[in-house]
Design an enzyme around this catalytic site. Structure first.
Site, PDB file in Angstrom:
ATOM      1  CB  ALA A  32     -25.259  -1.604  12.852  1.00 19.06           C
ATOM      2  NE  ARG A  36     -31.841  -6.600   4.013  1.00 24.37           N
ATOM      3  CZ  ARG A  36     -32.802  -7.374   4.503  1.00 24.37           C
ATOM      4  NH1 ARG A  36     -33.026  -8.556   3.991  1.00 24.37           N
ATOM      5  NH2 ARG A  36     -33.532  -6.961   5.517  1.00 24.37           N
ATOM      6  CG  ASP A 258     -33.586  -2.009  13.167  1.00 26.26           C
ATOM      7  OD1 ASP A 258     -33.739  -1.802  14.390  1.00 26.26           O
ATOM      8  OD2 ASP A 258     -32.461  -2.135  12.644  1.00 26.26           O
ATOM      9  CB  THR A 259     -36.352  -3.447  17.481  1.00 28.75           C
ATOM     10  OG1 THR A 259     -34.928  -3.422  17.390  1.00 28.75           O
ATOM     11  CG2 THR A 259     -36.762  -4.591  18.398  1.00 28.75           C
ATOM     12  CB  THR A 280     -25.842  -6.185  14.914  1.00 27.41           C
ATOM     13  OG1 THR A 280     -25.683  -6.378  13.509  1.00 27.41           O
ATOM     14  CG2 THR A 280     -24.615  -5.491  15.467  1.00 27.41           C
ATOM     15  CG  ASN A 317     -30.141  -2.933  22.992  1.00 30.66           C
ATOM     16  OD1 ASN A 317     -30.652  -3.485  22.039  1.00 30.66           O
ATOM     17  ND2 ASN A 317     -29.060  -2.191  22.893  1.00 30.66           N
TER      18      ASN A 317
END
Length: 501
Positions: A32, A36, A258-259, A280, A317
């Site tokens: 977020a 890369r 991504d998790t 984040t 979360n």
């Protein structure tokens, strides 16, 4: 919401220099706040990561809402692939494939011609709040949970779509799938990310089409599902030529949430482990074989999201290091630059027992004056929090660690599974104060690392799909454990750490 990201390359794994390279893969890893493109070289001894391009990311006020500048983001992806191709060419290497992971729930809308009709909304925009009640009027929250197993968050995709005014003739592509579509021309929805939408059946592993119908949404609103390890397709000829890659380079589905990629690279050698993907946001939970769809689980607001190899990421979360990042941004805008290491050291020097807040409060979701909001939240608990960066930082760390311990205790109870060790991966694994406080609060050993778990998970899925690696998820994790520098924190009243490797 989003797994951790950091800006450093992973160290070479043990034995990587002497072992022959089995394959070279490109990971597009976007969070977020930054993104890369990374080259992953897979060898018998582990995976070596080299960051070849990094770029900023963030929401902006665009067309009356908080949105992502997708066109700028995609341009950075192409620049990163150019850089990856150039680095590989110098080394005489061939990039076998590339994989994409990003944050969850957000999407772009494309028309029949494949045009993006508007820049994608960010989950931090408030528009979906008003859609929650109308959705729940049509679909009882208990019924939603019994099917999807998804934690209630006001920005889940189901509520965002309900806030859309006109979806006629449009198709929804989650952010990593939108990037893959631009690269390959193929429309697919990767399953780990699909499981975060609120429109995915947690048991069947398919779209919950009855929910789409109930909300007046088309059954083909999303493209067909694709599983981690399957290929979207090869690069479009024009794209391949533009970035300098072979036209037969495949775009392979990884854990595109991504998790999911981060959890795949948790270096667990224990069967009963918990994980915290710290960045984040904080993703705190267990890995299970089956979802937990009980009413007690719903009331505790736990989520059942897909992991790779059909696993279930049973987690909550939670608020994360966004709180500290936003504080640093606020202080910097006022002319007060604070070195992070010095700030954490000053916070660690403060006595235990200071004020704590609820880091999960929606009050902290939107960007604003975070230090003052944290102090205001502390006042509501009857505490006085000094207007001092070290004190505010310590409050954040204490609050996160306490929240982690509470969440893991609830997860153990609801899933009927005990935990022997806690693995912290991502950027937060470098935060010694947070890791030690987490060990103290959970009364469990904490193993910190690797920082680059998300990129490692991305590369590992590609390598297995290409045949460069074989074996189960446990086999891949053993490779990560053998090739990573990890630190073990034992529960203690005072910070005590011992190096594992």
């Amino acid at each position: 919401m989003s797994a951790a990201h950091n800006s450093q390359s992973a160290p070479a794994p043990a034995g990587a220099d002497s072992a022959a390279t089995l394959g070279v893969f490109a990971a597009i890893d976007i969070g977020a706040s930054s993104g890369r493109v990374i080259l992953g070289r897979v060898a018998e001894g582990g995976v070596q990561l080299e960051t070849v391009h990094r770029f900023p990311n963030g929401v902006a006020e665009i067309d009356g809402g908080l949105r992502w500048n997708f066109e700028a983001l995609y341009a950075e992806v192409l620049e990163g692939l150019k850089a990856a191709a150039a680095v590989a060419a110098v080394q005489g290497e061939t990039i076998a494939s590339l994989g994409i992971d990003t944050w969850a729930v957000d999407y772009g809308l494309v028309d029949k011609a494949g045009r993006l009709v508007a820049q994608p909304f960010s989950y931090r925009d408030e528009r979906s709040r008003a859609a929650v009640a109308p959705v729940h009027a049509k679909l009882d929250p208990a019924r939603l949970y019994q099917t999807t197993g998804l934690q209630f968050l006001q920005f889940n995709t189901i509520y965002q779509l309900a806030a859309e005014r006109d979806l006629a003739g449009l198709q929804t592509l989650l952010i990593p799938d939108l990037i893959a579509f631009r690269l390959t021309g193929k429309r697919r929805t990767e399953a780990t990310n699909a499981s975060t939408t609120g429109l995915f059946d947690a048991v069947a592993g398919e779209w919950a089409t009855e929910f789409l119908t109930a909300l007046g949404l088309r059954k083909d609103l999303f493209p067909p599902l694709i599983q981690p390890g399957e290929a979207y397709g090869t690069l479009l000829p024009g794209i391949a030529e533009q970035v300098g890659l072979r036209p037969d380079t495949e775009v392979v589905a990884v854990g595109s949430h991504d998790t999911a990629s981060a959890v795949a690279a948790v270096p667990a050698q224990e069967e009963n482990f918990a994980y915290i993907s710290s960045g984040t946001w904080s993703l705190v939970g267990l890995e299970l074989k089956h979802p937990v769809l009980t009413e007690a689980s719903r009331e505790a607001n736990f989520t059942n999201e897909r992991g790779v190899d059909g696993t279930i990421r049973y987690l909550r979360n939670m608020g994360g290091l966004w709180l500290l990042t936003e504080c640093q941004r606020t202080w910097a805008s006022a002319g007060m630059q604070h070195d992070l290491a010095a700030l954490l050291a000053a916070a660690a020097a403060l006595p235990d027992g200071g004020p704590k807040i609820n880091p999960d409060d929606p009050y902290f979701i939107a960007p604003d004056n975070m230090p003052e909001r944290i102090r205001a939240a502390a006042r509501l608990t009857g505490a006085v929090l000094a207007d001092d960066p070290a004190a505010i930082t310590r409050c954040i760390m204490d609050s996160l660690a306490t929240g982690y311990a509470r969440t893991l205790g609830e997860a153990e109870r609801l899933a009927g599974k005990s935990v022997d060790v806690v693995h912290v991966v991502g950027g937060g694994s470098q935060n010694a104060l947070l890791c030690q406080l987490t060990a103290n609060a959970t009364r469990r050993p904490v193993i910190a690392g690797p920082v680059e778990a998300t990129a490692l998970g991305n590369v590992l899925m590609q390598a297995r799909a290409a045949g460069a690696l074989a074996g189960s998820l446990a086999d891949l994790r053993a490779l990560v454990s053998a090739g990573s520098s990890l630190t073990r924190y034992e529960p203690a009243e005072l910070p005590v750490t011992t190096s594992r490797k």
